[in-house]
Design a protein around this motif. Structure first.
Motif, PDB file in Angstrom:
ATOM      1  N   PHE A  11       0.824  -1.195   0.000  1.00 42.30           N
ATOM      2  CA  PHE A  11       0.000   0.000   0.000  1.00 42.30           C
ATOM      3  C   PHE A  11       0.864   1.253   0.000  1.00 42.30           C
ATOM      4  O   PHE A  11       0.575   2.233  -0.693  1.00 42.30           O
ATOM      5  N   GLN A  12       1.945   1.232   0.788  1.00 36.56           N
ATOM      6  CA  GLN A  12       2.818   2.394   0.871  1.00 36.56           C
ATOM      7  C   GLN A  12       3.435   2.727  -0.486  1.00 36.56           C
ATOM      8  O   GLN A  12       3.536   3.896  -0.861  1.00 36.56           O
ATOM      9  N   LEU A  13       3.816   1.702  -1.255  1.00 36.18           N
ATOM     10  CA  LEU A  13       4.352   1.929  -2.606  1.00 36.18           C
ATOM     11  C   LEU A  13       3.285   2.505  -3.527  1.00 36.18           C
ATOM     12  O   LEU A  13       3.560   3.411  -4.320  1.00 36.18           O
ATOM     13  N   LYS A  14       2.059   1.993  -3.435  1.00 38.27           N
ATOM     14  CA  LYS A  14       0.955   2.504  -4.260  1.00 38.27           C
ATOM     15  C   LYS A  14       0.679   3.961  -3.934  1.00 38.27           C
ATOM     16  O   LYS A  14       0.445   4.781  -4.831  1.00 38.27           O
ATOM     17  N   LEU A  15       0.688   4.287  -2.648  1.00 38.59           N
ATOM     18  CA  LEU A  15       0.428   5.657  -2.227  1.00 38.59           C
ATOM     19  C   LEU A  15       1.538   6.589  -2.717  1.00 38.59           C
ATOM     20  O   LEU A  15       1.272   7.687  -3.218  1.00 38.59           O
ATOM     21  N   LEU A  16       2.787   6.146  -2.602  1.00 40.00           N
ATOM     22  CA  LEU A  16       3.922   6.943  -3.069  1.00 40.00           C
ATOM     23  C   LEU A  16       3.815   7.186  -4.570  1.00 40.00           C
ATOM     24  O   LEU A  16       3.998   8.314  -5.051  1.00 40.00           O
ATOM     25  N   PHE A  17       3.502   6.147  -5.327  1.00 35.88           N
ATOM     26  CA  PHE A  17       3.350   6.274  -6.782  1.00 35.88           C
ATOM     27  C   PHE A  17       2.222   7.253  -7.124  1.00 35.88           C
ATOM     28  O   PHE A  17       2.370   8.106  -8.001  1.00 35.88           O
ATOM     29  N   ALA A  18       1.099   7.141  -6.420  1.00 38.64           N
ATOM     30  CA  ALA A  18      -0.048   8.028  -6.672  1.00 38.64           C
ATOM     31  C   ALA A  18       0.319   9.485  -6.417  1.00 38.64           C
ATOM     32  O   ALA A  18      -0.038  10.371  -7.201  1.00 38.64           O
ATOM     33  N   VAL A  19       1.045   9.739  -5.338  1.00 38.57           N
ATOM     34  CA  VAL A  19       1.443  11.109  -5.007  1.00 38.57           C
ATOM     35  C   VAL A  19       2.422  11.650  -6.049  1.00 38.57           C
ATOM     36  O   VAL A  19       2.311  12.806  -6.475  1.00 38.57           O
ATOM     37  N   ILE A  20       3.377  10.813  -6.499  1.00 43.44           N
ATOM     38  CA  ILE A  20       4.346  11.242  -7.523  1.00 43.44           C
ATOM     39  C   ILE A  20       3.626  11.599  -8.820  1.00 43.44           C
ATOM     40  O   ILE A  20       3.897  12.630  -9.442  1.00 43.44           O
ATOM     41  N   VAL A  21       2.683  10.747  -9.249  1.00 48.09           N
ATOM     42  CA  VAL A  21       1.905  11.017 -10.470  1.00 48.09           C
ATOM     43  C   VAL A  21       1.107  12.304 -10.309  1.00 48.09           C
ATOM     44  O   VAL A  21       1.065  13.143 -11.220  1.00 48.09           O
ATOM     45  N   TRP A  22       0.483  12.481  -9.149  1.00 43.64           N
ATOM     46  CA  TRP A  22      -0.312  13.686  -8.893  1.00 43.64           C
ATOM     47  C   TRP A  22       0.562  14.938  -8.968  1.00 43.64           C
ATOM     48  O   TRP A  22       0.177  15.929  -9.601  1.00 43.64           O
ATOM     49  N   ILE A  23       1.729  14.915  -8.350  1.00 41.19           N
ATOM     50  CA  ILE A  23       2.647  16.068  -8.387  1.00 41.19           C
ATOM     51  C   ILE A  23       3.105  16.339  -9.812  1.00 41.19           C
ATOM     52  O   ILE A  23       3.128  17.495 -10.268  1.00 41.19           O
ATOM     53  N   MET A  24       3.457  15.282 -10.552  1.00 42.68           N
ATOM     54  CA  MET A  24       3.940  15.430 -11.927  1.00 42.68           C
ATOM     55  C   MET A  24       2.891  16.124 -12.808  1.00 42.68           C
ATOM     56  O   MET A  24       3.193  17.085 -13.504  1.00 42.68           O
ATOM     57  N   PHE A  25       1.650  15.648 -12.739  1.00 42.79           N
ATOM     58  CA  PHE A  25       0.607  16.252 -13.554  1.00 42.79           C
ATOM     59  C   PHE A  25       0.208  17.632 -13.041  1.00 42.79           C
ATOM     60  O   PHE A  25      -0.185  18.498 -13.827  1.00 42.79           O
ATOM     61  N   GLY A  26       0.342  17.859 -11.743  1.00 38.52           N
ATOM     62  CA  GLY A  26       0.102  19.197 -11.196  1.00 38.52           C
ATOM     63  C   GLY A  26       1.098  20.197 -11.752  1.00 38.52           C
ATOM     64  O   GLY A  26       0.725  21.314 -12.149  1.00 38.52           O
ATOM     65  N   VAL A  27       2.369  19.806 -11.818  1.00 38.22           N
ATOM     66  CA  VAL A  27       3.418  20.667 -12.380  1.00 38.22           C
ATOM     67  C   VAL A  27       3.145  20.941 -13.864  1.00 38.22           C
ATOM     68  O   VAL A  27       3.267  22.081 -14.333  1.00 38.22           O
ATOM     69  N   ILE A  28       2.752  19.901 -14.608  1.00 36.25           N
ATOM     70  CA  ILE A  28       2.438  20.069 -16.036  1.00 36.25           C
ATOM     71  C   ILE A  28       1.293  21.066 -16.212  1.00 36.25           C
ATOM     72  O   ILE A  28       1.348  21.950 -17.078  1.00 36.25           O
ATOM     73  N   LEU A  29       0.261  20.946 -15.387  1.00 37.96           N
ATOM     74  CA  LEU A  29      -0.882  21.863 -15.487  1.00 37.96           C
ATOM     75  C   LEU A  29      -0.489  23.296 -15.148  1.00 37.96           C
ATOM     76  O   LEU A  29      -0.902  24.242 -15.824  1.00 37.96           O
ATOM     77  N   ILE A  30       0.326  23.463 -14.117  1.00 37.87           N
ATOM     78  CA  ILE A  30       0.774  24.810 -13.728  1.00 37.87           C
ATOM     79  C   ILE A  30       1.583  25.433 -14.861  1.00 37.87           C
ATOM     80  O   ILE A  30       1.377  26.600 -15.228  1.00 37.87           O
ATOM     81  N   LEU A  31       2.504  24.657 -15.443  1.00 38.77           N
ATOM     82  CA  LEU A  31       3.307  25.162 -16.561  1.00 38.77           C
ATOM     83  C   LEU A  31       2.436  25.488 -17.765  1.00 38.77           C
ATOM     84  O   LEU A  31       2.661  26.473 -18.463  1.00 38.77           O
ATOM     85  N   LYS A  32       1.435  24.671 -18.006  1.00 39.50           N
ATOM     86  CA  LYS A  32       0.524  24.902 -19.138  1.00 39.50           C
ATOM     87  C   LYS A  32      -0.254  26.201 -18.950  1.00 39.50           C
ATOM     88  O   LYS A  32      -0.438  26.965 -19.890  1.00 39.50           O
ATOM     89  N   ILE A  33      -0.698  26.449 -17.722  1.00 34.37           N
ATOM     90  CA  ILE A  33      -1.455  27.670 -17.433  1.00 34.37           C
ATOM     91  C   ILE A  33      -0.546  28.897 -17.447  1.00 34.37           C
ATOM     92  O   ILE A  33      -0.866  29.919 -18.055  1.00 34.37           O
ATOM     93  N   LYS A  34       0.618  28.808 -16.788  1.00 31.49           N
ATOM     94  CA  LYS A  34       1.509  29.963 -16.647  1.00 31.49           C
ATOM     95  C   LYS A  34       2.265  30.287 -17.936  1.00 31.49           C
ATOM     96  O   LYS A  34       2.407  31.434 -18.299  1.00 31.49           O
ATOM     97  N   ARG A  35       2.759  29.248 -18.611  1.00 29.43           N
ATOM     98  CA  ARG A  35       3.603  29.490 -19.795  1.00 29.43           C
ATOM     99  C   ARG A  35       2.894  29.204 -21.114  1.00 29.43           C
ATOM    100  O   ARG A  35       3.479  29.399 -22.168  1.00 29.43           O
ATOM    101  N   GLY A  36       1.680  28.713 -21.033  1.00 33.65           N
ATOM    102  CA  GLY A  36       0.965  28.396 -22.263  1.00 33.65           C
ATOM    103  C   GLY A  36       1.594  27.253 -23.025  1.00 33.65           C
ATOM    104  O   GLY A  36       1.728  27.294 -24.249  1.00 33.65           O
ATOM    105  N   MET A  37       2.013  26.224 -22.307  1.00 37.20           N
ATOM    106  CA  MET A  37       2.659  25.072 -22.937  1.00 37.20           C
ATOM    107  C   MET A  37       1.718  24.410 -23.946  1.00 37.20           C
ATOM    108  O   MET A  37       0.527  24.301 -23.709  1.00 37.20           O
TER     109      MET A  37
END
Length: 199
Positions: free
Chosen positions: A169-195
């Protein structure tokens, strides 16, 4: 097989392939662009093949999550995570489509495939919508998982027992958080820089 019991690789891949197919049909209904199927169909087939090759393990020993499947949080968490994953994969497919289109435009080589693709603007809209919906769904699913963990820990504290979350479970949770952060960063860059989807 119920959605709430999707804790084996077989279950997850079956539901991911089903969710991908549904997302594709919804996009096709709105944009009338079946061409996206060229990129989504291979992912559906790959998920189906993974499910096929792991089917023998589907009814084997349950992993460390199985004891908790009667909890309401996980009944909500799993479908949301699967829907989010399907939209993220759709965003990847449209990004790939955008890259091919942009390359053909720069080289001024307009083959048959170019004629069938939607415009770059339409691809960008589908990509953005997929990212936003995927991120919202994945966020809600991750919050439900956090609610479930909170419930387990509180329950264990009240009844003086071990929450027994397990390393799986701990590995699944870690993976989920990493994916969430990665896509959060992509969305922020898309909004701020118009990626663009290519980036």
């Amino acid at each position: 097989m119920r959605m709430a019991h999707a804790y084996t690789i077989f279950d997850l891949m079956v539901f991911v392939s089903l969710a991908l197919a549904i997302v594709y049909l919804l996009i096709n209904l709105k944009y009338k662009r079946p061409d996206l199927g060229l990129f989504i169909l291979p992912m559906v087939i790959i998920a189906g093949l993974v499910a096929l090759f792991t089917a023998s393990d589907a009814h084997g020993a349950a992993d460390s999550m199985s004891f908790a499947m009667d909890n309401l949080w996980l009944y909500i968490h799993i479908p949301l995570i699967i829907i989010g994953t399907a939209f993220f994969l759709t965003a990847f497919a449209t990004g790939l489509m955008y890259f091919i289109m942009e390359k053909q435009l720069k080289q001024k080589k307009f083959g048959k495939i170019f004629e069938r693709f939607p415009s770059l603007d339409t691809i960008d809209k589908i990509n953005s919508a997929s990212l936003y919906i995927g991120f919202a769904s994945y966020t809600a699913g991750t919050l439900c998982a956090a609610g479930w963990v909170s419930f387990r820990v509180t329950h264990a504290a009240l009844f003086d027992s071990n929450p027994d979350l397990g390393p799986s479970f701990q590995l699944k949770l870690l993976f989920a958080v990493i994916v969430w952060i990665m896509f959060g960063v992509i969305l922020i860059l898309k909004i701020k820089r118009g990626m663009t989807p290519r980036q």
